[in-house]
Design a protein around this motif. Sequence first.
Motif, mmCIF file in Angstrom:
data_model
loop_
_atom_site.group_PDB
_atom_site.id
_atom_site.type_symbol
_atom_site.label_atom_id
_atom_site.label_comp_id
_atom_site.label_asym_id
_atom_site.label_seq_id
_atom_site.Cartn_x
_atom_site.Cartn_y
_atom_site.Cartn_z
ATOM 1 N N VAL A 191 3.244 37.742 -40.803
ATOM 2 C CA VAL A 191 2.672 39.085 -40.632
ATOM 3 C C VAL A 191 3.626 40.172 -41.103
ATOM 4 O O VAL A 191 3.183 41.275 -41.451
ATOM 5 C CB VAL A 191 2.257 39.353 -39.163
ATOM 6 C CG1 VAL A 191 1.148 38.426 -38.739
ATOM 7 C CG2 VAL A 191 3.441 39.272 -38.221
ATOM 8 N N SER A 192 4.925 39.860 -41.140
ATOM 9 C CA SER A 192 5.873 40.875 -41.610
ATOM 10 C C SER A 192 5.633 41.198 -43.082
ATOM 11 O O SER A 192 5.541 42.370 -43.468
ATOM 12 C CB SER A 192 7.311 40.401 -41.404
ATOM 13 O OG SER A 192 7.615 40.313 -40.022
ATOM 14 N N SER A 193 5.521 40.159 -43.915
ATOM 15 C CA SER A 193 5.268 40.412 -45.337
ATOM 16 C C SER A 193 3.876 40.991 -45.548
ATOM 17 O O SER A 193 3.671 41.838 -46.422
ATOM 18 C CB SER A 193 5.441 39.130 -46.153
ATOM 19 O OG SER A 193 4.587 38.101 -45.676
ATOM 20 N N LEU A 194 2.903 40.580 -44.727
ATOM 21 C CA LEU A 194 1.556 41.135 -44.830
ATOM 22 C C LEU A 194 1.566 42.615 -44.475
ATOM 23 O O LEU A 194 0.959 43.440 -45.163
ATOM 24 C CB LEU A 194 0.599 40.380 -43.902
ATOM 25 C CG LEU A 194 -0.856 40.853 -43.891
ATOM 26 C CD1 LEU A 194 -1.480 40.719 -45.265
ATOM 27 C CD2 LEU A 194 -1.665 40.082 -42.856
ATOM 28 N N GLY A 195 2.289 42.983 -43.405
ATOM 29 C CA GLY A 195 2.380 44.379 -43.017
ATOM 30 C C GLY A 195 3.044 45.228 -44.080
ATOM 31 O O GLY A 195 2.563 46.320 -44.416
ATOM 32 N N LEU A 196 4.137 44.729 -44.647
ATOM 33 C CA LEU A 196 4.833 45.488 -45.693
ATOM 34 C C LEU A 196 3.953 45.676 -46.925
ATOM 35 O O LEU A 196 3.987 46.730 -47.568
ATOM 36 C CB LEU A 196 6.128 44.769 -46.077
ATOM 37 C CG LEU A 196 7.240 44.772 -45.007
ATOM 38 C CD1 LEU A 196 8.376 43.858 -45.426
ATOM 39 C CD2 LEU A 196 7.749 46.186 -44.766
ATOM 40 N N SER A 197 3.161 44.674 -47.255
ATOM 41 C CA SER A 197 2.308 44.780 -48.445
ATOM 42 C C SER A 197 1.174 45.782 -48.252
ATOM 43 O O SER A 197 0.610 46.272 -49.231
ATOM 44 C CB SER A 197 1.732 43.407 -48.801
ATOM 45 O OG SER A 197 0.800 42.969 -47.825
ATOM 46 N N LEU A 198 0.838 46.097 -47.004
ATOM 47 C CA LEU A 198 -0.230 47.059 -46.725
ATOM 48 C C LEU A 198 0.315 48.422 -46.323
ATOM 49 O O LEU A 198 -0.467 49.333 -46.018
ATOM 50 C CB LEU A 198 -1.136 46.517 -45.601
ATOM 51 C CG LEU A 198 -1.969 45.284 -45.965
ATOM 52 C CD1 LEU A 198 -2.664 44.740 -44.729
ATOM 53 C CD2 LEU A 198 -2.990 45.611 -47.043
ATOM 54 N N ALA A 199 1.639 48.578 -46.332
ATOM 55 C CA ALA A 199 2.250 49.840 -45.908
ATOM 56 C C ALA A 199 1.740 51.053 -46.688
ATOM 57 O O ALA A 199 1.563 52.127 -46.102
ATOM 58 C CB ALA A 199 3.774 49.742 -46.007
ATOM 59 N N GLY A 205 6.286 44.007 -39.089
ATOM 60 C CA GLY A 205 5.563 43.696 -37.866
ATOM 61 C C GLY A 205 4.926 44.930 -37.242
ATOM 62 O O GLY A 205 3.795 44.887 -36.752
ATOM 63 N N LEU A 206 5.650 46.055 -37.272
ATOM 64 C CA LEU A 206 5.114 47.297 -36.716
ATOM 65 C C LEU A 206 3.940 47.809 -37.552
ATOM 66 O O LEU A 206 2.905 48.209 -37.002
ATOM 67 C CB LEU A 206 6.221 48.353 -36.654
ATOM 68 C CG LEU A 206 5.814 49.726 -36.113
ATOM 69 C CD1 LEU A 206 5.269 49.608 -34.694
ATOM 70 C CD2 LEU A 206 6.991 50.690 -36.162
ATOM 71 N N VAL A 207 4.090 47.794 -38.878
ATOM 72 C CA VAL A 207 3.005 48.248 -39.747
ATOM 73 C C VAL A 207 1.769 47.372 -39.571
ATOM 74 O O VAL A 207 0.635 47.868 -39.498
ATOM 75 C CB VAL A 207 3.457 48.253 -41.223
ATOM 76 C CG1 VAL A 207 2.274 48.548 -42.148
ATOM 77 C CG2 VAL A 207 4.553 49.277 -41.438
ATOM 78 N N LEU A 211 -3.648 46.611 -37.474
ATOM 79 C CA LEU A 211 -4.581 45.825 -36.666
ATOM 80 C C LEU A 211 -5.401 46.732 -35.760
ATOM 81 O O LEU A 211 -6.620 46.538 -35.602
ATOM 82 C CB LEU A 211 -3.818 44.793 -35.839
ATOM 83 C CG LEU A 211 -4.680 43.842 -34.992
ATOM 84 C CD1 LEU A 211 -5.592 43.018 -35.900
ATOM 85 C CD2 LEU A 211 -3.793 42.926 -34.150
ATOM 86 N N VAL A 212 -4.751 47.732 -35.158
ATOM 87 C CA VAL A 212 -5.488 48.692 -34.320
ATOM 88 C C VAL A 212 -6.524 49.432 -35.163
ATOM 89 O O VAL A 212 -7.670 49.634 -34.739
ATOM 90 C CB VAL A 212 -4.509 49.673 -33.647
ATOM 91 C CG1 VAL A 212 -5.275 50.797 -32.949
ATOM 92 C CG2 VAL A 212 -3.631 48.942 -32.651
ATOM 93 N N LEU A 213 -6.137 49.828 -36.378
ATOM 94 C CA LEU A 213 -7.084 50.499 -37.275
ATOM 95 C C LEU A 213 -8.276 49.604 -37.586
ATOM 96 O O LEU A 213 -9.431 50.045 -37.558
ATOM 97 C CB LEU A 213 -6.380 50.898 -38.566
ATOM 98 C CG LEU A 213 -5.569 52.203 -38.559
ATOM 99 C CD1 LEU A 213 -4.812 52.344 -39.870
ATOM 100 C CD2 LEU A 213 -6.463 53.405 -38.335
ATOM 101 N N LEU A 235 -4.040 35.672 -49.200
ATOM 102 C CA LEU A 235 -4.584 36.285 -50.411
ATOM 103 C C LEU A 235 -6.105 36.288 -50.397
ATOM 104 O O LEU A 235 -6.740 37.167 -50.978
ATOM 105 C CB LEU A 235 -4.098 35.540 -51.655
ATOM 106 C CG LEU A 235 -2.737 35.934 -52.230
ATOM 107 C CD1 LEU A 235 -2.467 35.154 -53.504
ATOM 108 C CD2 LEU A 235 -2.649 37.426 -52.490
ATOM 109 N N ALA A 236 -6.692 35.310 -49.737
ATOM 110 C CA ALA A 236 -8.151 35.207 -49.704
ATOM 111 C C ALA A 236 -8.807 36.353 -48.949
ATOM 112 O O ALA A 236 -9.988 36.643 -49.157
ATOM 113 C CB ALA A 236 -8.573 33.874 -49.081
ATOM 114 N N VAL A 237 -8.063 37.031 -48.067
ATOM 115 C CA VAL A 237 -8.643 38.125 -47.279
ATOM 116 C C VAL A 237 -7.947 39.460 -47.529
ATOM 117 O O VAL A 237 -8.456 40.504 -47.124
ATOM 118 C CB VAL A 237 -8.615 37.808 -45.771
ATOM 119 C CG1 VAL A 237 -9.410 36.562 -45.471
ATOM 120 C CG2 VAL A 237 -7.186 37.652 -45.257
ATOM 121 N N LEU A 238 -6.790 39.442 -48.193
ATOM 122 C CA LEU A 238 -6.016 40.667 -48.375
ATOM 123 C C LEU A 238 -6.817 41.793 -49.029
ATOM 124 O O LEU A 238 -6.784 42.942 -48.547
ATOM 125 C CB LEU A 238 -4.753 40.362 -49.188
ATOM 126 C CG LEU A 238 -3.817 41.542 -49.454
ATOM 127 C CD1 LEU A 238 -3.278 42.111 -48.147
ATOM 128 C CD2 LEU A 238 -2.662 41.116 -50.364
#
Length: 566
Positions: A272-280, A350-352, A357-359, A409-412
């Motif tokens: 989730v850390s890399s996922l969060g950074l990629s959506l920052a 992780g924070l992002v 997730l709340v959004l 990647l399938a859901v990003l």
Amino acid sequence: MATAASKANNVVALPTLHVRLRADLLNLGIIIAGFIGVLALIPPSRIYPVTDDWAYSQSVSDLIHLAYKPHEWVQAIAIGHLAWGALWAALFGNTFTVLTVANMAMSIACLVTFYLLLRQLHVQPGPALFGVALLGFNPIYVYISYSFMTDVTFLFYTLAACLLYIRGLEGHGERWLWLGGAATALAYLTRQYGILAIIAALGFLWLSRRWTWRQALAIVAIPVAAVVGYAVWEHFQPVPLVNIPVASVYKIWLSEPLRYLDDRLLRIGWLVSSLGLSLAPLLRLPRRAIWAMPVFALIAYYQFQSLRYTGSLFPENGNVVNSTGLLMYAYDANQVWNQLVWALLGVMGGLVFSLNLVLWIRQVGGYLKAKPSRNSHVQDAAFVPYALAFMISGVVLVITPLVFDRYWLAVLPVLMIPSLRRMGHSGADPDKSASGGDSKISPLRNWRWGVLLPLAAFSLLAIRDYKEHAMVRWQAAEGLVAQGAKVNQIRAGNEWENWYNFRSGAQHIRETGDFTYASHPPGAVIDPVYMVNDLPVIGYEQIGFLPYHSWLEGGATRQVLMLKRR
């Protein structure tokens, strides 16, 4: 009066359509030109496999020679991917470079399809271009594009299925539903859970109160035929060895569910850390952001556990993004930067992710509450990709034996859609999914591109480093062979061992009936007299080295060591 009003509307509509078409053509040109520019900077040529694409390359060779059967080490059906690679290999030769070029063609098709899907869902041209750039410069997407793995191909088929189904469901003709069914069949024949696209399309057809059996048949006919045809063919094929380690994982799941849950949450904490950074670049603070704190606390707990167990928040455990830069599985690669940098990035990611997730939860809540009366029905065709992404997420998080960051990647792209739709509508309610109506279009904010730049720079520098490092590692192992070493005596990482030894190892297991090493067949036959490694190994002496450079560390020179057992 009505005729005059109609003419006035047409006069306004035609210039608007012309302007948007021109903007779309310009953006598509930018996407293609940018993709070609990246290829010019970092050519796709290679002589070595990447991650597990050695298995797909072997299957392409079998398919060309009409001797195909399920590969011993592949869970995915993969035929929809292999057929594309076989076409290129038949025309230009079965080499890793040709297969990479074939995958690159899929990659650019995927980006164009994502843009068209966003425009179909009423995302404005500027935000749609930004969304494509955010996907295209994602480090996982870049890494997989330079391989022959199935992830990009599967993403292309699923995005195409969503786009084609939506075209048909919005009244553009039944032929689009048949084409969507063909894309879904190809998605299923690449990865089994691609079949979920028909559930998403049928769900929208039902909830929108547009159900007809003729349309339902157009949605499901081709995918169901693909499922039945493959099931019949698979029934007569040998059971692959990969089912043995998969079964052992499920056995733990059933016998020790708490242990399985703890391990799964730890792995999710890694990705989730890399996922969060990629959506920052899409982030904005949600209302009541405090609700993100419990999620962040859970992520932080497992990040702390990761530090205890592995010494890193980005351990080399099968995830593409890790503390060595990009994945080199089963190989002791040098880390880039120090662990403090990775720890800060991990906590930030992780924070992002928690805020996002709340959004997403609020957006889903607004989406579900959008019906003004019990007699209303779903009209927003974005339901199709939303529902598909939700189902795929459930499969990836719960059902798959292991979870890796590349599975996201399938859901990003779908995770980006609500924010991208909102960008072009300054008057939209921030807590409800934008409908893509006639709200005033606002320009894309420049700061988002500024946040995207570091992500793009990391991706390009990391793939450049990876390619040089992998090439040197391969050359070092080949150098040992030239000096008289046997390929099954050299341990040089997952790709080398499996490319040269997997099939002989699998045959050894089949012949002896000893399934002890079924989770890694080369382990049954390899005697590691020699090693290729970045780091010294106890019990081995250095007999040579080859240099490579790390641009993530400013062009620092490093060494790949050639070792021999004392």
